[in-house]
Design an enzyme around this catalytic site. Structure first.
Site, PDB file in Angstrom:
ATOM      1  N   TYR A   1      59.153  64.292 -27.614  1.00 15.73           N
ATOM      2  CA  TYR A   1      59.951  63.815 -29.032  1.00 15.73           C
ATOM      3  C   TYR A   1      60.769  64.519 -28.955  1.00 15.73           C
ATOM      4  CZ  TYR A   1      60.265  63.858 -34.412  1.00 15.73           C
ATOM      5  OH  TYR A   1      60.430  64.032 -35.894  1.00 15.73           O
TER       6      TYR A   1
ATOM      7  N   LYS B 218      59.122  59.555 -28.001  1.00 13.89           N
ATOM      8  CA  LYS B 218      60.045  59.178 -29.536  1.00 13.89           C
ATOM      9  C   LYS B 218      61.134  59.606 -29.573  1.00 13.89           C
ATOM     10  CE  LYS B 218      59.547  59.858 -34.549  1.00 13.89           C
ATOM     11  NZ  LYS B 218      58.455  60.882 -35.363  1.00 13.89           N
TER      12      LYS B 218
END
Length: 302
Positions: free
Chosen positions: A141, A169
């Site tokens: 992320y 992400k």
């Protein structure tokens, strides 16, 4: 469900965590799970940013996962679950990985270490240590505007070689970097955008999907945008995106997930718009704007 890499595409929902009187609202959580399991959603992220994961105690996080998995088992559809983890202490995160190793999840979404601002060598060593230790696959992320450190593409491409790191992400807020990563990534390494307002743009650039808070609202439309892009129908995708583009700005007009929780409360999906400090509920001005938009969309749907 196994093989997170095979499922890490399409529309993923970073599920909000409902609270009532300071506690986890299990009744609302079950209602949310039933509702979104029946929508065109490809997976759930639990306990990450939108789920106020940093305010959840370990027992609450475990209960959150258990309820979502139990509710899906009672229904007609089972979706993959990624558990959001974050922290600035590699050793403590390894302990979290041990504590959650036998939970009914399919993988982890792990953010960059926040506040300490490690070097790229430090980031590489941090994520490799976690990936070596984790019982489940990891999606990285990258969100530098929250963590104050960007994972460069050079580092991401090194990490993508690890057998237990399967995707990203992408909240890097740098389209040039994102496009270069999509071009150079190894086969099978999944990239999903986490920038709601840039959802169509990222899909058009080649992202495998999105992790989209705004898809709590108008879920079918967000799913349709993805479907039209994958079919190559870009005019149709643009038309569907036009239906929800302004919604992505409204739901982030104040710190998330308070606006989305207010919307879900007004629509009866959760019993309270409650958030945990330091988050606060939406202002009266934004509440009025959200009410107007709910009313407008309700009339259009009718």
């Amino acid at each position: 469900m196994t093989g997170l890499q095979d499922h890490l595409h399409g529309l993923w929902l970073p599920l909000v965590t409902p609270f009532r009187d300071g506690a986890l609202d299990e009744r609302s959580l079950r209602r949310l799970t039933r509702h979104y399991s029946g929508q065109a959603v490809d997976g759930f992220i639990l306990g990450a940013t939108s789920g106020e994961g940093m305010t959840l105690r370990a027992a609450e996080l475990e209960r959150l996962v258990a309820i979502v998995r139990d509710e899906m088992a009672a229904g007609r559809r089972t979706l993959p679950i990624c558990l959001g983890l974050s922290g600035a202490d590699t050793s403590r995160l390894k302990e979290h990985l041990d504590e959650t190793a036998d939970w009914p999840i399919d993988g982890y979404l792990i953010a960059s270490p926040y506040y300490v601002r490690p070097s790229q060598r430090g980031l590489l060593a941090h994520f490799e240590a976690l990936a070596d230790h984790a019982a489940w696959p990891i999606a990285l992320y990258n969100i530098p505007y929250r963590t104050s450190v960007n994972i460069t593409n050079q580092t991401l491409l090194r990490l993508a070689e690890h057998r237990n790191i399967v995707g990203l992400k992408d909240c890097g807020a740098n389209r040039e970097q994102s496009i270069a990563l999509l071009r150079d990534r190894p086969k099978g390494f999944r990239v999903l955008t986490g920038e709601d307002a840039n959802y169509l743009e990222a899909l058009t650039d080649g992202a495998d999907g999105g992790i989209v808070l705004s898809a709590h609202v108008e879920t079918a439309t967000f799913a349709a945008v993805y479907a039209e892009v994958t079919r190559g129908n870009h005019d149709a995708a643009q038309a569907r995106w036009h239906e929800v583009a302004e919604l992505t700005r409204l739901l982030f007009a104040e710190p998330s997930p308070a606006p989305a929780k207010y919307w879900l409360w007004r629509c009866g999906l959760i019993d309270s718009p409650e958030v945990r400090l330091p988050m606060v509920e939406v202002s009266s001005e934004l509440a009025a704007a959200l009410d107007r938009e709910i009313e407008r969309r309700t009339k259009v749907a009718a």
